[in-house]
Design a protein around this motif. Structure first.
Motif, mmCIF file in Angstrom:
data_model
loop_
_atom_site.group_PDB
_atom_site.id
_atom_site.type_symbol
_atom_site.label_atom_id
_atom_site.label_comp_id
_atom_site.label_asym_id
_atom_site.label_seq_id
_atom_site.Cartn_x
_atom_site.Cartn_y
_atom_site.Cartn_z
ATOM 1 N N SER A 5 0.817 -1.219 0.000
ATOM 2 C CA SER A 5 0.000 0.000 0.000
ATOM 3 C C SER A 5 0.849 1.267 0.000
ATOM 4 O O SER A 5 0.424 2.293 -0.529
ATOM 5 C CB SER A 5 -0.949 -0.003 1.190
ATOM 6 N N GLY A 6 2.043 1.207 0.555
ATOM 7 C CA GLY A 6 2.911 2.386 0.546
ATOM 8 C C GLY A 6 3.328 2.767 -0.859
ATOM 9 O O GLY A 6 3.316 3.950 -1.228
ATOM 10 N N ASN A 7 3.681 1.775 -1.660
ATOM 11 C CA ASN A 7 4.059 2.046 -3.045
ATOM 12 C C ASN A 7 2.877 2.555 -3.857
ATOM 13 O O ASN A 7 3.040 3.409 -4.734
ATOM 14 C CB ASN A 7 4.632 0.792 -3.708
ATOM 15 N N VAL A 8 1.695 2.028 -3.592
ATOM 16 C CA VAL A 8 0.501 2.457 -4.311
ATOM 17 C C VAL A 8 0.180 3.912 -3.979
ATOM 18 O O VAL A 8 -0.141 4.697 -4.877
ATOM 19 C CB VAL A 8 -0.688 1.533 -3.991
ATOM 20 N N ILE A 10 2.267 6.234 -3.012
ATOM 21 C CA ILE A 10 3.292 7.066 -3.651
ATOM 22 C C ILE A 10 2.989 7.222 -5.137
ATOM 23 O O ILE A 10 3.092 8.321 -5.700
ATOM 24 C CB ILE A 10 4.691 6.474 -3.418
ATOM 25 N N PHE A 11 2.603 6.129 -5.813
ATOM 26 C CA PHE A 11 2.277 6.213 -7.235
ATOM 27 C C PHE A 11 1.086 7.131 -7.480
ATOM 28 O O PHE A 11 1.096 7.936 -8.416
ATOM 29 C CB PHE A 11 1.976 4.822 -7.797
ATOM 30 N N ILE A 12 0.058 7.024 -6.656
ATOM 31 C CA ILE A 12 -1.130 7.867 -6.822
ATOM 32 C C ILE A 12 -0.773 9.343 -6.646
ATOM 33 O O ILE A 12 -1.179 10.189 -7.445
ATOM 34 C CB ILE A 12 -2.239 7.426 -5.838
ATOM 35 N N ILE A 13 0.010 9.650 -5.637
ATOM 36 C CA ILE A 13 0.417 11.039 -5.407
ATOM 37 C C ILE A 13 1.246 11.559 -6.569
ATOM 38 O O ILE A 13 1.036 12.680 -7.057
ATOM 39 C CB ILE A 13 1.181 11.157 -4.070
ATOM 40 N N LEU A 14 2.176 10.745 -7.057
ATOM 41 C CA LEU A 14 3.022 11.178 -8.167
ATOM 42 C C LEU A 14 2.239 11.339 -9.467
ATOM 43 O O LEU A 14 2.512 12.262 -10.247
ATOM 44 C CB LEU A 14 4.175 10.196 -8.366
#
Length: 61
Positions: A5-8, A10-14
């Motif tokens: 979930s942390g990577n997800v 970060i991807f959404i924010i980016l």
């Protein structure tokens, strides 16, 4: 397959940040790059929406 979930997040924010930067700086981007970058940003934002919906659906499971 379990997504981290942390990577997800970060991807959404980016993805959304890239969209905002493209909208705000559209006059400074050369014409040859504008269409390609906009297409990539649109695909990333659509995938980010899909991930948000996927996590909301699977939150109760």
């Amino acid at each position: 397959m379990q997504l981290d979930s942390g990577n997800v997040v970060i991807f959404i924010i980016l993805a959304f940040s890239l969209g905002i930067v493209l909208i705000l700086g559209r006059n400074s981007i050369p014409d040859r790059l504008r269409r390609g970058i906009a297409l990539i940003a649109t695909l990333m934002i659509c995938f980010a929406f899909f991930l948000i919906v996927y996590y909301l659906i699977n939150m109760g499971a």
